[in-house]
Design a protein around this motif. Structure first.
Motif, PDB file in Angstrom:
ATOM      1  N   GLU A 174      26.991  -2.495  -9.175  1.00  0.00           N
ATOM      2  CA  GLU A 174      27.568  -3.827  -9.003  1.00  0.00           C
ATOM      3  C   GLU A 174      27.315  -4.363  -7.591  1.00  0.00           C
ATOM      4  N   GLN A 175      27.478  -3.499  -6.577  1.00  0.00           N
ATOM      5  CA  GLN A 175      27.237  -3.924  -5.191  1.00  0.00           C
ATOM      6  C   GLN A 175      25.783  -4.326  -4.989  1.00  0.00           C
ATOM      7  N   LEU A 176      24.879  -3.564  -5.586  1.00  0.00           N
ATOM      8  CA  LEU A 176      23.456  -3.849  -5.466  1.00  0.00           C
ATOM      9  C   LEU A 176      23.121  -5.202  -6.087  1.00  0.00           C
ATOM     10  N   GLY A 181      21.929 -10.876  -5.165  1.00  0.00           N
ATOM     11  CA  GLY A 181      22.122 -12.198  -5.743  1.00  0.00           C
ATOM     12  C   GLY A 181      21.701 -12.292  -7.191  1.00  0.00           C
ATOM     13  N   VAL A 182      21.627 -11.162  -7.860  1.00  0.00           N
ATOM     14  CA  VAL A 182      21.212 -11.125  -9.262  1.00  0.00           C
ATOM     15  C   VAL A 182      22.448 -10.961 -10.127  1.00  0.00           C
ATOM     16  N   ALA A 183      22.493 -11.731 -11.225  1.00  0.00           N
ATOM     17  CA  ALA A 183      23.616 -11.612 -12.150  1.00  0.00           C
ATOM     18  C   ALA A 183      23.367 -10.430 -13.083  1.00  0.00           C
ATOM     19  N   PRO A 184      24.420  -9.737 -13.484  1.00  0.00           N
ATOM     20  CA  PRO A 184      24.220  -8.610 -14.416  1.00  0.00           C
ATOM     21  C   PRO A 184      23.674  -9.123 -15.752  1.00  0.00           C
TER      22      PRO A 184
END
Length: 188
Positions: A174-176, A181-184
């Motif tokens: 999640e931190q990465l 700036g990428v959404a999961p």
């Protein structure tokens, strides 16, 4: 020179590093820019340092000599505050204690045949205690272990140090994603 710290690397790694730096240097030399000249100069310096480094070898550590039962008993009773006795009385006393110990071992093995009599103090496995110790404590623990060679001590310490460094500098999934700036991805 005494206060300098060194890292030992194997000869094949030294050769591979020199080859790699040589390739980087050749690629950088193709373009005539200031940054590439800095790269060329650094590679030259690093290659020279690798070639002129000290050669080192680990010394083999002699295993501790085990003591005979008689030596152990003699040393043990020397520490006790025994009354004055001549050699014959002393020998008789040692034999009685030795006989008692042998009888005790015999009875112990009868009652608990699958449990070995501990010949040396318990030392926990290195992996079991490392996560609870500081790096300095681990270094002291490894130095005190007579069963490890210097090379094994170094490898264990280095591996633990690198694991801790990775844990300290690592990011969760999640931190990465958040940092980049990428959404999961969608769950579908």
């Amino acid at each position: 020179m005494k206060n300098k710290k060194y890292i030992l690397i194997p000869k094949d790694l030294q050769k591979n590093l020199i080859d790699f730096l040589d390739e980087v240097q050749l690629e950088a030399a193709k373009l005539n820019t200031t940054d590439n000249m800095h790269i060329v100069n650094f590679c030259s310096f690093a290659i020279e340092e690798l070639m002129n480094g000290f050669d080192a070898k680990f010394r083999e550590k002699k295993p501790p000599q085990s003591k005979s039962r008689d030596q152990f008993l003699d040393e043990t009773f020397m520490d006790w505050n025994l009354p004055e006795m001549d050699d014959e009385e002393y020998e008789k006393f040692v034999n009685q204690v030795d006989g008692f110990l042998r009888a005790w071992e015999k009875e112990y093995t009868k009652d608990k045949p699958n449990e070995p009599i501990q010949k040396r103090p318990y030392k926990p496995e290195v992996d079991d205690v490392m996560e609870y110790c500081s790096l300095d404590e681990i270094k002291d623990f490894l130095k005190d272990d007579p069963e490890l060679s210097d090379e094994e001590r170094f490898e264990l310490y280095y591996d633990e140090r690198e694991k801790r460094r990775e844990r300290k500098n690592s990011l969760s999934y999640e931190q990465l994603l958040k940092k980049s700036g990428v959404a999961p991805p969608d769950k579908n």
